[in-house]
Scaffold this motif. Sequence first.
Motif, PDB file in Angstrom:
ATOM      1  N   GLY A 173      37.013  33.890  34.168  1.00  0.00           N
ATOM      2  CA  GLY A 173      35.667  33.322  34.240  1.00  0.00           C
ATOM      3  C   GLY A 173      35.593  32.071  35.095  1.00  0.00           C
ATOM      4  O   GLY A 173      34.580  31.827  35.763  1.00  0.00           O
ATOM      5  N   CYS A 174      36.654  31.259  35.087  1.00  0.00           N
ATOM      6  CA  CYS A 174      36.696  30.047  35.921  1.00  0.00           C
ATOM      7  C   CYS A 174      36.683  30.408  37.404  1.00  0.00           C
ATOM      8  O   CYS A 174      36.001  29.775  38.209  1.00  0.00           O
ATOM      9  N   VAL A 175      37.467  31.429  37.763  1.00  0.00           N
ATOM     10  CA  VAL A 175      37.528  31.858  39.155  1.00  0.00           C
ATOM     11  C   VAL A 175      36.180  32.407  39.597  1.00  0.00           C
ATOM     12  O   VAL A 175      35.685  32.098  40.689  1.00  0.00           O
ATOM     13  N   THR A 176      35.557  33.215  38.748  1.00  0.00           N
ATOM     14  CA  THR A 176      34.254  33.791  39.081  1.00  0.00           C
ATOM     15  C   THR A 176      33.203  32.698  39.257  1.00  0.00           C
ATOM     16  O   THR A 176      32.383  32.744  40.177  1.00  0.00           O
ATOM     17  N   LYS A 177      33.222  31.702  38.384  1.00  0.00           N
ATOM     18  CA  LYS A 177      32.254  30.602  38.453  1.00  0.00           C
ATOM     19  C   LYS A 177      32.438  29.795  39.736  1.00  0.00           C
ATOM     20  O   LYS A 177      31.475  29.470  40.429  1.00  0.00           O
ATOM     21  N   ALA A 178      33.691  29.472  40.074  1.00  0.00           N
ATOM     22  CA  ALA A 178      33.961  28.614  41.222  1.00  0.00           C
ATOM     23  C   ALA A 178      33.707  29.322  42.547  1.00  0.00           C
ATOM     24  O   ALA A 178      33.178  28.728  43.485  1.00  0.00           O
ATOM     25  N   LEU A 179      34.072  30.607  42.620  1.00  0.00           N
ATOM     26  CA  LEU A 179      33.956  31.332  43.876  1.00  0.00           C
ATOM     27  C   LEU A 179      32.616  32.039  44.020  1.00  0.00           C
ATOM     28  O   LEU A 179      32.327  32.630  45.054  1.00  0.00           O
ATOM     29  N   SER A 180      31.824  32.022  42.966  1.00  0.00           N
ATOM     30  CA  SER A 180      30.444  32.499  42.997  1.00  0.00           C
ATOM     31  C   SER A 180      30.338  33.893  43.612  1.00  0.00           C
ATOM     32  O   SER A 180      30.968  34.838  43.151  1.00  0.00           O
ATOM     33  N   GLN A 181      29.557  34.012  44.696  1.00  0.00           N
ATOM     34  CA  GLN A 181      29.269  35.325  45.275  1.00  0.00           C
ATOM     35  C   GLN A 181      30.403  35.863  46.129  1.00  0.00           C
ATOM     36  O   GLN A 181      30.273  36.937  46.715  1.00  0.00           O
ATOM     37  N   ARG A 182      31.508  35.136  46.237  1.00  0.00           N
ATOM     38  CA  ARG A 182      32.550  35.560  47.167  1.00  0.00           C
ATOM     39  C   ARG A 182      33.553  36.525  46.555  1.00  0.00           C
ATOM     40  O   ARG A 182      34.516  36.912  47.187  1.00  0.00           O
ATOM     41  N   LEU A 183      33.369  36.903  45.302  1.00  0.00           N
ATOM     42  CA  LEU A 183      34.227  37.912  44.678  1.00  0.00           C
ATOM     43  C   LEU A 183      33.493  39.252  44.718  1.00  0.00           C
ATOM     44  O   LEU A 183      32.953  39.705  43.724  1.00  0.00           O
ATOM     45  N   SER A 184      33.478  39.877  45.872  1.00  0.00           N
ATOM     46  CA  SER A 184      32.686  41.093  46.049  1.00  0.00           C
ATOM     47  C   SER A 184      33.388  42.348  45.541  1.00  0.00           C
ATOM     48  O   SER A 184      32.760  43.380  45.359  1.00  0.00           O
ATOM     49  N   LYS A 185      34.692  42.272  45.301  1.00  0.00           N
ATOM     50  CA  LYS A 185      35.432  43.461  44.875  1.00  0.00           C
ATOM     51  C   LYS A 185      35.304  43.636  43.372  1.00  0.00           C
ATOM     52  O   LYS A 185      35.522  42.715  42.604  1.00  0.00           O
ATOM     53  N   GLY A 186      34.962  44.849  42.939  1.00  0.00           N
ATOM     54  CA  GLY A 186      34.856  45.118  41.518  1.00  0.00           C
ATOM     55  C   GLY A 186      33.501  44.723  40.958  1.00  0.00           C
ATOM     56  O   GLY A 186      32.535  44.505  41.689  1.00  0.00           O
ATOM     57  N   CYS A 187      33.433  44.620  39.615  1.00  0.00           N
ATOM     58  CA  CYS A 187      32.163  44.419  38.923  1.00  0.00           C
ATOM     59  C   CYS A 187      32.083  43.097  38.170  1.00  0.00           C
ATOM     60  O   CYS A 187      31.118  42.865  37.434  1.00  0.00           O
ATOM     61  N   ILE A 188      33.075  42.238  38.327  1.00  0.00           N
ATOM     62  CA  ILE A 188      33.121  41.004  37.558  1.00  0.00           C
ATOM     63  C   ILE A 188      31.918  40.115  37.852  1.00  0.00           C
ATOM     64  O   ILE A 188      31.360  39.477  36.958  1.00  0.00           O
ATOM     65  N   ASP A 189      31.482  40.046  39.118  1.00  0.00           N
ATOM     66  CA  ASP A 189      30.310  39.239  39.476  1.00  0.00           C
ATOM     67  C   ASP A 189      29.080  39.668  38.679  1.00  0.00           C
ATOM     68  O   ASP A 189      28.325  38.842  38.168  1.00  0.00           O
TER      69      ASP A 189
END
Length: 389
Positions: A173-189
């Motif tokens: 969750g920390c990585v998703t919060k910090a990198l915001s829209q830049r985690l395009s792979k998968g469904c975590i966003d």
Amino acid sequence: MPLGTIVRLLGKQSQMGYLDEVYNSVEDLSSDYFQTKACKAMLLKPLNAASSHCHRLKINIDDTKPREVYVCKDTSCYAHCAFSSVPDTLCKCGKVMEYAGDRPENDAKTAAAGSDNGVFVIGSQKFITTDDLQIGNVKIKVLQTRINSAVLYAEVGHDFVDLVFGLLSVPLGCVTKALSQRLSKGCIDNLYRSIAGSAEGCMGPDYKRMLLAPELAPFFGSGASQILEAAESAPKKIKVDSRFSCFKIGGFSNLGRCREQAYRYNSSYGCNRHEFTYCQNTTKTAEICELDPKLHGVQNSNCDAYVKQGPQSFMVTDDLHVRPLTLDSSLRVVSEGKVQMKDLVEKEVALTKLQIMELQRAALMTCEALSSVLLPPKKKKKNLKHLMY
């Protein structure tokens, strides 16, 4: 859940970029390269700061044991009232702490939270889940091809390795919060946005914060978590119904030894006299405080670092595999890359915070993490057939 736990539970086949290679690197690297032996254990089996809630989930795949307590069993040790939740932690006296049992779950707030039929979500509500799950500057030397097509490896110091390894202890969750829209792979966003948006009102504010901005377990912070602005939980304190010296001997399973009854033989009377074996100290309770597993006795130069500081250089390949830099390992990588020495160039690069964050993102997204961050983007080839029309 920490990223390292996800990689471990999936048998190092998480397909989360090249975090599997990072995990393998930690496993393969000798404990001598870390601040303490416990540092390696912290990266390979990181603790979850929200474990007291996660263990109440109907499906809980995390097999870590955050309630384990390790203490120094030497009753004459001067470092009183200290414990650790990580094996192989060194006491301030220099001895390795030993297992004393699992601390009891006495969090009243956690227990009360179970009464509403949910852990994070309030009540027994129903939801629709779609198929895509929508609800510092660091200097390194880079060996690359002259035509900027690939990075073979980077020659780095302990600070860069710590940034890569530390990512394993950071919650997803920390990585998703910090990198915001830049985690395009998968469904975590999509999952993250659901909690922040459409799931509004379905969970209490404390639990919502716990999911959207999860904290690291105490002392698991590092340079990687600082870059991602991930907070660290406060060290725990445990109250035990026993003197600390008695607790060292008996652990949680035998706290009553301070007050137990016993018979002693009194030679002056020639008979057995019934008496209490009270400890000389009348205090029968103790508060023990959590000790930093990264400490090497009483000396520690950098309390946030997992990797030991020193002149040792490391090799990090494009897929983020880390190993000590040697002539043999360097020649092997060049040979495997099928590149002639005349076609290689070495560059010194000072990474910015933005580049480090991009590298953290790339670690979860691509098999060419270094190249994707350090080299200019590859130009797309024009479709000649299309131009003919």
